[in-house]
Design an enzyme around this catalytic site. Structure first.
Site, PDB file in Angstrom:
ATOM      1  N   GLY A  21       0.832  -1.196   0.000  1.00  0.00           N
ATOM      2  CA  GLY A  21       0.000   0.000   0.000  1.00  0.00           C
ATOM      3  C   GLY A  21       0.864   1.242   0.000  1.00  0.00           C
ATOM      4  N   CYS A  22       0.334   2.302   0.544  1.00  0.00           N
ATOM      5  CA  CYS A  22       1.034   3.587   0.598  1.00  0.00           C
ATOM      6  C   CYS A  22       2.360   3.450   1.343  1.00  0.00           C
ATOM      7  CB  CYS A  22       0.135   4.605   1.310  1.00  0.00           C
ATOM      8  SG  CYS A  22       0.947   6.165   1.668  1.00  0.00           S
ATOM      9  N   PHE A  23       3.441   3.920   0.741  1.00  0.00           N
ATOM     10  CA  PHE A  23       4.731   3.750   1.402  1.00  0.00           C
ATOM     11  C   PHE A  23       4.858   4.582   2.668  1.00  0.00           C
ATOM     12  CE2 PHE A  23       6.637   6.095  -2.542  1.00  0.00           C
ATOM     13  CZ  PHE A  23       6.127   7.326  -2.160  1.00  0.00           C
ATOM     14  N   CYS A  68       2.720   4.587   5.056  1.00  0.00           N
ATOM     15  CA  CYS A  68       2.256   3.679   6.112  1.00  0.00           C
ATOM     16  C   CYS A  68       3.314   2.632   6.450  1.00  0.00           C
ATOM     17  CB  CYS A  68       0.971   2.969   5.681  1.00  0.00           C
ATOM     18  SG  CYS A  68      -0.463   4.050   5.553  1.00  0.00           S
TER      19      CYS A  68
END
Length: 186
Positions: free
Chosen positions: A14-16, A18
């Site tokens: 997912g979003c880096f 996070c």
């Protein structure tokens, strides 16, 4: 930490922001770098990756000391950090750039990643079949500087407050109980 014995691992969950925000909390992780892998364009920008047209995933590459934290423990962290049953998304982040991916460097690491995936999937932690891709790392492109350590620099940014912060708190609770966090984080 013996810098000569460091290993490197690259994965996307997912979003880096996070992923990166929690890995530095682990004992044995020397450094993390947010970036891009798995695509077909050289030196992609964040804006290009966000279109989904470059084929890249948002990833984090970390340097870790395997005498302190094992590859298998890092895989446990990876599967904890995201839902590997969601195809090309994590929560409200939708697109191929948010796919679940492990990028391996050699055949041994590929086999270890495949085994870790089988173990996690068999555990029943997540309902459904895993869609995590396991792909040879051809090239890692570091993301722009403002993405590095983004959560620490921007904890009150709305996405960070609503999504990253709660994920960090959940991570600290779980891995702190296992004794895997740096002493200054416990």
């Amino acid at each position: 930490m013996d810098k000569q014995n460091l290993e490197y691992m690259t994965f996307g969950g997912g979003c880096f922001w996070c992923v990166d925000s929690v890995l530095d909390l682990l004992k044995g992780v020397e450094s993390t770098t947010s970036g891009y892998a798995g695509g077909h364009k050289d030196n992609p920008t964040y804006e290009e990756v966000c279109t989904g047209e470059t084929g890249h995933a948002e990833v984090v590459q970390m340097a870790y000391d395997p005498s302190i934290i094992s590859y298998e423990q890092m895989m446990d962290v990876f599967f904890f950090l995201h839902d590997p049953t969601q195809l090309n998304r994590q929560g409200n982040d939708i697109g191929t750039q948010y796919r679940s991916a492990i990028f391996y460097k050699d055949e041994d690491e590929k086999q270890r990643a495949e085994e870790a995936l089988k173990i996690s999937e068999a555990s029943g932690i997540y309902n459904g079949k895993y869609v995590t891709e396991i792909t040879k790392l051809e090239k890692f492109w570091p993301a722009e500087q403002y993405h590095q350590g983004y959560f620490e620099a921007n904890p009150t940014q709305p996405f960070c407050s609503a999504v990253v912060g709660p994920k960090v708190a959940k991570f600290k609770k779980h891995f702190g109980a296992l004794g895997m966090l740096r002493p200054e984080v416990d």
